[in-house]
Scaffold this active site. Structure first.
Site, PDB file in Angstrom:
ATOM      1  N   ASP A  81     -26.057 115.787   0.574  1.00 33.23           N
ATOM      2  CA  ASP A  81     -24.959 115.911  -0.341  1.00 33.23           C
ATOM      3  C   ASP A  81     -23.562 115.585   0.567  1.00 33.23           C
ATOM      4  OD1 ASP A  81     -25.519 118.111   0.837  1.00 33.23           O
ATOM      5  OD2 ASP A  81     -24.311 119.235  -1.006  1.00 33.23           O
ATOM      6  N   GLU A 129     -27.709 127.744  12.172  1.00 34.73           N
ATOM      7  CA  GLU A 129     -27.319 126.795  13.241  1.00 34.73           C
ATOM      8  C   GLU A 129     -27.627 127.562  14.615  1.00 34.73           C
ATOM      9  OE1 GLU A 129     -25.719 127.679  10.668  1.00 34.73           O
ATOM     10  OE2 GLU A 129     -25.300 125.943   9.377  1.00 34.73           O
TER      11      GLU A 129
HETATM   12  N1  UDP Z   1     -31.932 121.818  -0.632  1.00 34.87           N
HETATM   13  C1  UDP Z   1     -33.369 122.137  -0.748  1.00 34.87           C
HETATM   14  N2  UDP Z   1     -33.941 123.081  -1.719  1.00 34.87           N
HETATM   15  C2  UDP Z   1     -33.066 123.681  -2.532  1.00 34.87           C
HETATM   16  C3  UDP Z   1     -31.686 123.659  -2.314  1.00 34.87           C
HETATM   17  C4  UDP Z   1     -31.093 122.659  -1.254  1.00 34.87           C
HETATM   18  O1  UDP Z   1     -34.386 121.414  -0.292  1.00 34.87           O
HETATM   19  O2  UDP Z   1     -33.412 124.554  -3.147  1.00 34.87           O
HETATM   20  C5  UDP Z   1     -31.598 120.801   0.047  1.00 34.87           C
HETATM   21  C6  UDP Z   1     -30.519 120.092  -0.289  1.00 34.87           C
HETATM   22  O3  UDP Z   1     -30.911 118.994  -0.996  1.00 34.87           O
HETATM   23  C7  UDP Z   1     -29.510 119.706   1.014  1.00 34.87           C
HETATM   24  C8  UDP Z   1     -29.931 120.956   1.838  1.00 34.87           C
HETATM   25  O4  UDP Z   1     -30.951 121.521   1.624  1.00 34.87           O
HETATM   26  O5  UDP Z   1     -30.069 118.574   1.680  1.00 34.87           O
HETATM   27  C9  UDP Z   1     -28.478 122.079   1.961  1.00 34.87           C
HETATM   28  O6  UDP Z   1     -28.435 122.359   0.770  1.00 34.87           O
HETATM   29  P1  UDP Z   1     -27.124 122.297  -0.230  1.00 34.87           P
HETATM   30  O7  UDP Z   1     -26.504 121.047   0.146  1.00 34.87           O
HETATM   31  O8  UDP Z   1     -27.300 122.946  -1.386  1.00 34.87           O
HETATM   32  O9  UDP Z   1     -26.580 123.507   0.670  1.00 34.87           O
HETATM   33  P2  UDP Z   1     -25.048 123.920   1.338  1.00 34.87           P
HETATM   34  O10 UDP Z   1     -24.160 122.582   1.151  1.00 34.87           O
HETATM   35  O11 UDP Z   1     -24.414 124.922   0.231  1.00 34.87           O
HETATM   36  O12 UDP Z   1     -25.124 124.200   2.665  1.00 34.87           O
HETATM   37 MN    MN Z   2     -24.523 120.789   0.802  1.00 34.30          MN
END
Ligand code: UDP
Ligand code: MN
Length: 334
Positions: A195, A281
């Protein structure tokens, strides 16, 4: 018996297809010869925009890759020996926004030479949606799946930060690299969530990473941007972040890339469900590098080439049965 007419149609078809193949290969070779020297990006004066001509050339490369994929022809620009490969690892999960996000980032990735996408679905099996999207993408890719264990799955009512996301998927991709990547070939590994928003400059900044390179990330941690703070020798001294600057590596997942060799030399380096919140990280970076050895990129960490964007979940009244008279057509993929 075939009539002379159908033989004719067949040979015309054959000729057209052969001509298309030859055209693609010729165009490919021509573009390959004209591909900008990788140094051109870093050599560019920061104040200058990448030239229009270069942008047009990139667009042609993208179109050509799709055409080649459609006709089942191997892409002639992957594995250019002179360029280190970029392996981008993307965890992804099924949701209404998934196809839109994957379409957006895959079309950015199409414009990056020597790029291999490792996409890992958080699912029990690989889904047709992702399988088809990848097959038509024109990208060089590996498609895996690794389901988050039940106890670590985010529930609908959970706030996003409650559980770590992408842990199992990123580890599965690291395992794949350890089993399949050629350790003699220069390469860099980057964690590209599905995203975020990526500028093409970012990939040329990270491509020649020797250890671990770092750069600013926009719109993250509830601040305009986060970045490593450099000392007078242009080494990372500290972190400017909206949250917990005391973390050993107070940087977002989108803020660094690791030389593949470091990951192969440290086979235990991985992400962990046990890491405290915000320490994913630091967990992986602490296992492969020290702060002194980080390589600041993006004009001494003064440029933002990646944004931690998050797309608002759409409200789907039709799916909830709240639109009178509207029948949801599940045969159309969205
Ligand atoms: N993701 C996943 N399973 C989940 C939630 C998130 O594989 O149940 C993936 C999501 O598609 C993205 C990454 O893990 O590529 C990070 O997730 P997210 O963007 O929701 O987290 P944030 O932006 O809050 O760090
Ligand atoms: Mn994200």
């Amino acid at each position: 018996m075939l009539s002379p007419r159908s033989v004719n149609i067949k040979s015309v078809r054959f000729l057209v297809f052969t001509a298309l193949v030859i055209f693609c290969v010729m165009l490919g070779l021509k573009l390959m010869v004209n591909l900008p020297d990788p140094g051109i990006y870093s050599a560019l004066d920061d104040s200058k925009m990448v030239s229009t001509q270069l942008r047009q050339l990139r667009a042609q490369v993208g179109r050509l890759k799709i055409l080649l994929a459609k006709n089942g022809i191997a892409n002639p620009y992957e594995n250019l020996e002179s360029l280190p490969t970029i392996f981008a690892i993307t965890p992804t999960h099924t949701r209404p926004l998934q196809k839109a996000e994957l379409t957006r980032i895959s079309q950015t990735f199409l414009l990056i030479p020597n790029f291999h996408w490792i996409i890992v679905e958080d699912a029990e099996t690989r889904t047709p949606l992702v399988t088809n999207l990848l097959a038509q993408s024109g990208l060089s890719y590996t498609h895996l799946n690794a389901e988050t264990p039940k106890e670590w799955k985010l529930l609908l009512e959970d706030p996003q930060w409650k559980k770590p996301r992408g842990v199992k998927q990123r580890n599965a991709a690291l395992q794949w690299l350890r089993n399949h990547a050629d350790p003699r070939k220069p390469a860099v590994v980057f964690f590209a969530d599905d995203d975020n928003t990526y500028s093409l400059e970012l990939f040329e900044e990270m491509r020649n990473t020797k250890t671990v390179s770092v750069w600013p990330v926009g719109l993250v941690g509830n601040v305009r941007f986060e970045r490593p703070i450099l000392d007078e020798h242009d080494k990372v001294a500290n972190w400017s972040t909206g949250w917990r600057p005391e973390r050993p590596f107070a940087i977002d997942m989108a803020g660094f890339a690791i030389n593949l060799k470091l990951l192969l030399d440290n086979p235990d380096a991985e992400f962990s469900f046990d890491a405290p919140r915000g320490y994913q990280e630091s967990t992986i970076l602490g296992a492969v590098v020290t702060k002194e050895n980080l390589e600041p990129k993006a004009s001494k960490c003064t440029k933002v080439y990646v944004w931690h964007t998050r797309t608002e979940n759409p409200k789907l009244n039709d799916v909830k049965g709240k639109v009178p008279g509207m029948v949801v057509d599940w045969t159309v993929e969205v």
